[in-house]
Design an enzyme around this catalytic site. Structure first.
Site, short mmCIF file in Angstrom:
data_model
loop_
_atom_site.label_atom_id
_atom_site.label_comp_id
_atom_site.label_asym_id
_atom_site.label_seq_id
_atom_site.Cartn_x
_atom_site.Cartn_y
_atom_site.Cartn_z
CB SER A 197 -30.88 -89.38 16.07
OG SER A 197 -32.01 -90.95 15.88
CG ASP A 211 -30.89 -97.76 13.68
OD1 ASP A 211 -31.59 -97.97 14.98
OD2 ASP A 211 -30.77 -96.76 13.13
CG HIS A 237 -29.62 -95.82 17.05
ND1 HIS A 237 -30.38 -94.99 16.19
CD2 HIS A 237 -31.04 -94.17 17.84
CE1 HIS A 237 -30.95 -93.48 15.86
NE2 HIS A 237 -30.99 -93.40 17.18
#
Length: 635
Positions: A179, A381, A443
């Site tokens: 991320s 994601d 994710h």
């Protein structure tokens, strides 16, 4: 010796203790961080762990928290993987307890082993950073604002960490994360490579062996990833093109493109107008009290959390990490911590990177310097989706080519990856860059597929278990088996075990030497004081000598300080190193003796519970998402 001699000795002893006291209080060794037990641990031997705070900025009381797991086995050479979660401001304990670490929570009180954890052949170092994240703390007035500040802070942490754990400094070093760590990791890598080039570092032979970067679902290039929201949701059928709502989203995307269409990309890491695209998509999926999960589009969540309550493990992690016995086991500074939170809104509000360029601009230089980089994406994601990552790679230029070009106009093929007979994803690679797409993953890829992600890691690290032992995993790329990897626990060969034993013995002496530097200063001062006292005593009591002081010190008539020193040197060396025999711990001085004083103050915090709304409003903007997951929600 007489009363006057005894009084003189007492005076000198008091002076010596006064002089050496500051050193004994502030110096820490590996022993101070050793985790003796972990509440809720599964049956079996405790994994070798160290945890606690390292002060990186005394003037602001800035401390970073780390949790280190030693590898269970050594393959051909020692490796250390540093894992960072994103946010900004989200704790890396997410990675430790939900993704790549050896333990996962069954409930609020019970841990279980994770098959496929990344600590099989690599040491794992989880760090809550920057200051203010997770268990880390410091003055809120000095939270970092720019990415180069963050990188400098982290290099300082590593310098201090390796001083305490010098036996890990020669390891092959890798940075990994997900991320917003897509911004962190390239900046840290750049800072490490620049550090290695400095003359003073080369002279001291302390160059860090940075060998590679792994970034999962990374927020790396806003210029390519913001515009990818619409194509992705159209492709996945989340939004129907041509509807009134879709037209509204497209209008927001057009406004965003104007913000991105600039020559100078400084300050474009976070653009509020572009963040509105994602919010509009989430609003589009709002039905009743539910909305799509932005981290896994196959799932829904309460509106307006839209993924903030996911993964389900979150409901157990916070209570567990706030338990007093866990806080004590991990050596958390109880005077400073006010309860672990997953994401600190104040850190995200501070780190806007208004004067920083996006990390994508650092990648070409890192690749051209020969640093291997692996980018991986979970197919389901939304927030950092694979369409944006693939578009970024397609347009990136490095080493004389664009994207995955092998030669002008000829691209590296997308290779099918199967794992244990099932389609697992796609591999593509060229010129030091590897891209892996994980089918049906979110994710947080390692949360969904720990064994597959470990297989990916071992391939990237070059681990081959052919000469080690264990059952190999059936992992194939375009039908071909590469180096033999394993994703289950297994014994090492005798040769590997001997290498590990030799490494740990060497580590013990290195750690003893490091932690003994302060002790050497203390001994030198004491020896000087002793010499002065003996000289004066001989002048005053030449006829009687100085044997009468031996009973006071517990020495024999030879006056040898070396016998006491030799008696304890091996045991102290062992506990200050990473090589622990838990049966020796009973012989160590009490914890009260080993404890260190800590600063008091009210101006420091570790993300107080309930403070997120205030943090989010500190810059005058209404946060898009619940601050408990970070303003961008890119954890």
């Amino acid at each position: 010796m007489g009363f006057s001699g005894s009084r003189a000795w007492s005076k000198w002893l008091t002076i010596c203790l006064a002089i050496t006291h500051p050193f004994s209080v502030t110096a820490k060794s590996a022993a101070d961080y050793y985790v003796h037990s972990l509440p809720g641990q599964p049956e079996g031997p405790l994994l070798k762990m160290h945890a606690g705070h390292i002060e990186i900025s005394p003037e602001t009381s800035g401390n970073l928290f780390f949790w280190h797991f030693e590898n269970r086995h050594i393959a051909d050479k020692p490796r250390t993987v540093v894992w960072l979660n994103g946010g900004p401001g989200c704790s890396s304990e997410d990675g430790a307890l939900m993704e790549i670490g050896p333990y996962r929570l069954i409930d609020k009180e019970t841990l279980n082993y994770t098959e496929g954890s990344w600590d099989e052949f690599a040491n794992l170092l989880f760090v809550d950073q920057p200051v203010g994240t997770g268990f880390s703390y410091g003055s809120t007035e000095h939270y970092v604002h720019e990415l180069d500040e963050m990188a400098s802070q982290f290099v300082t942490f590593l310098e201090k960490w390796f001083e305490i754990f010098p036996h890990y400094e020669p390891d092959d070093l890798y940075f990994a994360g997900e991320s917003y760590a897509g911004q962190y990791i390239p900046y840290i890598a750049r800072a490490v490579l620049d550090r290695n080039k400095k003359q003073d570092v080369q002279a001291n032979n302390r160059i860090w062996n940075l060998k590679g970067l792994l970034i999962g679902n990374g927020w790396i290039s806003p210029q390519h990833q913001y515009p990818a929201y619409l194509p992705y949701v159209y492709q996945e059928g989340v939004v129907q093109a041509g509807t009134q709502e879709a037209n509204l989203i497209e209008a927001k995307a057009a406004k965003c493109m104007k913000e991105l269409n600039v020559e100078d990309t400084t300050g474009t890491v976070h653009i509020p107008d572009c963040e509105d695209i994602l919010q509009a998509i989430l609003d589009y999926t709002h039905k009743g009290k539910r909305c799509i999960n932005m981290y896994d589009i196959r799932l829904t969540d309460d509106y307006s959390a839209c993924g903030m309550n996911w993964p389900p493990d979150l409901r157990d992690i916070q209570p567990y990490l706030r338990r007093k016995d866990v806080v004590k086991a991990l050596h958390i500074n109880e005077e400073k911590q006010t309860g672990w939170t997953e994401c600190a809104g104040a850190v995200g509000s501070s780190l806007k990177a208004r004067n920083s360029k996006p990390a994508v601009e650092l990648l070409p230089g890192l690749l051209e310097e020969g640093l291997p980089i692996l980018l991986f994406s979970g197919q389901k994601d939304l927030i950092c989706n694979h369409v944006g990552t693939e578009d970024m790679i397609k347009n990136m230029k490095w080493s004389g080519g664009t994207g995955f070009e092998l030669s002008p106009g000829v691209w590296a093929p997308r290779q099918d990856w199967t794992f244990e007979g099932e389609p697992a994803g796609i591999y593509q690679q060229a010129r030091n860059l590897t891209y892996v797409l994980f089918y049906n993953a979110s994710h947080m890829v390692p949360f969904d597929y720990p064994r597959r992600s470990r297989d990916m890691l071992d391939k990237f690290l070059g681990v081959d278990i052919t000469h080690i032992g264990g059952d190999p995993a059936d992992s194939r790329i375009d039908g071909e088996k590469g180096p033999t990897t394993s994703v289950g626990a297994h014994p090492n060969s005798t040769a590997a075990a001997e290498r590990e034993k030799e490494k740990l013995n060497t580590a013990a002496w290195k750690a003893y030497y490091k932690s003994g530097e302060v002790a050497l200063v203390i001994v030198a001062i004491a020896a000087f004081a002793w010499g002065i006292f003996i000289w004066r005593s001989r002048r005053k009591h030449q006829s009687s000598g100085y044997r009468s002081i031996y009973p006071m010190l517990g020495l024999n008539s030879t006056g040898s300080l070396g016998q006491i020193s030799h008696k304890h040197s091996r045991r102290n060396g062992d506990i200050e190193a990473a090589d622990f025999d838990e049966t020796e711990l009973d012989d160590q001085p009490s914890q009260a003796f080993l404890s260190r004083s800590s600063r008091d103050g009210d101006a420091y915090a570790v993300g107080e519970e309930g403070s997120d709304e205030e943090d989010g409003a500190s810059d005058g903007q209404q946060p898009m998402f619940d601050q408990s997951r970070g303003e961008e929600g890119r954890s």
